[in-house]
Design an enzyme around this catalytic site. Sequence first.
Site, PDB file in Angstrom:
ATOM      1  N   ASN A   1      38.153 -30.794  25.142  1.00  0.00           N
ATOM      2  CA  ASN A   1      36.841 -30.541  25.739  1.00  0.00           C
ATOM      3  C   ASN A   1      36.388 -31.844  26.386  1.00  0.00           C
ATOM      4  OD1 ASN A   1      34.196 -30.029  26.356  1.00  0.00           O
ATOM      5  ND2 ASN A   1      33.515 -29.684  24.242  1.00  0.00           N
ATOM      6  N   TRP A   2      36.490 -31.888  27.700  1.00  0.00           N
ATOM      7  CA  TRP A   2      36.194 -33.136  28.413  1.00  0.00           C
ATOM      8  C   TRP A   2      34.695 -33.379  28.527  1.00  0.00           C
ATOM      9  CZ3 TRP A   2      40.164 -33.051  33.151  1.00  0.00           C
ATOM     10  CH2 TRP A   2      41.460 -32.955  32.637  1.00  0.00           C
ATOM     11  N   LYS A   3      33.904 -32.396  28.161  1.00  0.00           N
ATOM     12  CA  LYS A   3      32.433 -32.487  28.230  1.00  0.00           C
ATOM     13  C   LYS A   3      31.985 -32.948  29.631  1.00  0.00           C
ATOM     14  CE  LYS A   3      32.242 -32.917  23.268  1.00  0.00           C
ATOM     15  NZ  LYS A   3      31.541 -33.406  22.075  1.00  0.00           N
TER      16      LYS A   3
ATOM     17  N   HIS B   1      28.974 -24.037  21.859  1.00  0.00           N
ATOM     18  CA  HIS B   1      29.163 -25.414  21.373  1.00  0.00           C
ATOM     19  C   HIS B   1      27.827 -25.937  20.837  1.00  0.00           C
ATOM     20  CE1 HIS B   1      30.002 -29.688  21.320  1.00  0.00           C
ATOM     21  NE2 HIS B   1      31.272 -29.384  21.341  1.00  0.00           N
TER      22      HIS B   1
ATOM     23  N   GLU C   1      26.401 -28.645  21.223  1.00  0.00           N
ATOM     24  CA  GLU C   1      25.593 -29.337  22.233  1.00  0.00           C
ATOM     25  C   GLU C   1      24.815 -28.333  23.082  1.00  0.00           C
ATOM     26  OE1 GLU C   1      28.831 -31.693  23.731  1.00  0.00           O
ATOM     27  OE2 GLU C   1      28.847 -32.794  21.839  1.00  0.00           O
TER      28      GLU C   1
ATOM     29  N   GLU D   1      33.069 -26.824  14.042  1.00  0.00           N
ATOM     30  CA  GLU D   1      32.705 -28.176  14.462  1.00  0.00           C
ATOM     31  C   GLU D   1      31.443 -28.608  13.735  1.00  0.00           C
ATOM     32  OE1 GLU D   1      34.633 -29.200  18.529  1.00  0.00           O
ATOM     33  OE2 GLU D   1      32.582 -28.537  18.852  1.00  0.00           O
TER      34      GLU D   1
ATOM     35  N   GLY E   1      31.462 -36.663  17.918  1.00  0.00           N
ATOM     36  CA  GLY E   1      31.165 -37.895  18.635  1.00  0.00           C
ATOM     37  C   GLY E   1      30.695 -39.043  17.766  1.00  0.00           C
TER      38      GLY E   1
ATOM     39  N   SER F   1      35.456 -35.573  16.011  1.00  0.00           N
ATOM     40  CA  SER F   1      36.113 -36.870  15.799  1.00  0.00           C
ATOM     41  C   SER F   1      37.602 -36.760  15.457  1.00  0.00           C
ATOM     42  CB  SER F   1      35.364 -37.685  14.739  1.00  0.00           C
ATOM     43  OG  SER F   1      34.050 -37.998  15.189  1.00  0.00           O
TER      44      SER F   1
ATOM     45  N   GLY G   1      37.238 -33.749  21.558  1.00  0.00           N
ATOM     46  CA  GLY G   1      36.324 -34.283  22.560  1.00  0.00           C
ATOM     47  C   GLY G   1      36.818 -35.617  23.090  1.00  0.00           C
ATOM     48  N   GLY G   2      36.246 -36.699  22.586  1.00  0.00           N
ATOM     49  CA  GLY G   2      36.537 -38.051  23.079  1.00  0.00           C
ATOM     50  C   GLY G   2      38.018 -38.361  23.252  1.00  0.00           C
TER      51      GLY G   2
END
Length: 253
Positions: free
Chosen positions: A9-11, A98, A100, A170, A176, A216, A237-238
């Site tokens: 997930n490149w956000k 998600h 977010e 999640e 994050g 993470s 993610g990251g």
Amino acid sequence: MRTPIIVGNWKMNLNRAEAVALADALVAAIRAAIGGKNVEVGACPPSVYLDCVGHRLAGSPIGLGAQNMYHQPSGAFTGETSPKMLRDLGCKYVILGHSERRQFFAETDAEVFKKTRAALVHGLVPIVCVGESLAQRQAGKTHDVVAAQFQGSLSGLSAEEIAVCVIAYEPVWAIGTGVVATPQQAQEVHLDLRKLLLSRYNSRVASAVRIQYGGSVNAQNAADLLQKPDVDGALVGGASLKAADFLKIVSVA
Ligand code: 13P
């Protein structure tokens, strides 16, 4: 046997050149990372880069995914993207609900359910996210929160529909933050979700639906998480923004 699924997930990150370069780096090394194993891989760039990234991923084992969509197929919904449009761009997956989106855009379980159903109608694989906040975990409410999200976002689907979905657990406190859930913490909630699938549906559904862990995940901790019997993949993610790290996660899946 459930096929593990690793999705990036490149956000809301990268510019166009960076997104294309990341896609190219993934394509160049993905077959070696998969190495003949049975593992499914996806990448979810920002919506404005779905087209250019999709062209780079075409013909590779990496499926294209979106990070959100609206539930209507078309119409006067300024600024939204429809499931039909995502299919038109070659998307296979769409991340829905998600945390977010729930947190910053006030998305509700009812909306996530509508989106999930619409995604299925249009042939997309929904990756539906659930997970508790730190305060909820500390108050001992993890099970109740996840069960309520399951109830509101998923349990209205038929057995045939849910069997296509991927669920992503999640925990919000792990997203994050660098604070990853322990493999045991992840396994507990994943097993809980599988029990919810069993009681709402049947054993065939409960054993077929894939449940990813997200929060993470990195190249160092992925192997321990993925070893757990009910952890069927990762939503990354990251670490998905660095080709080498993401490929390492794929290679341990
Ligand atoms: P991080 O891997 O950056 O914690 O993000 C997880 C996530 O939200 C994936 O959807």
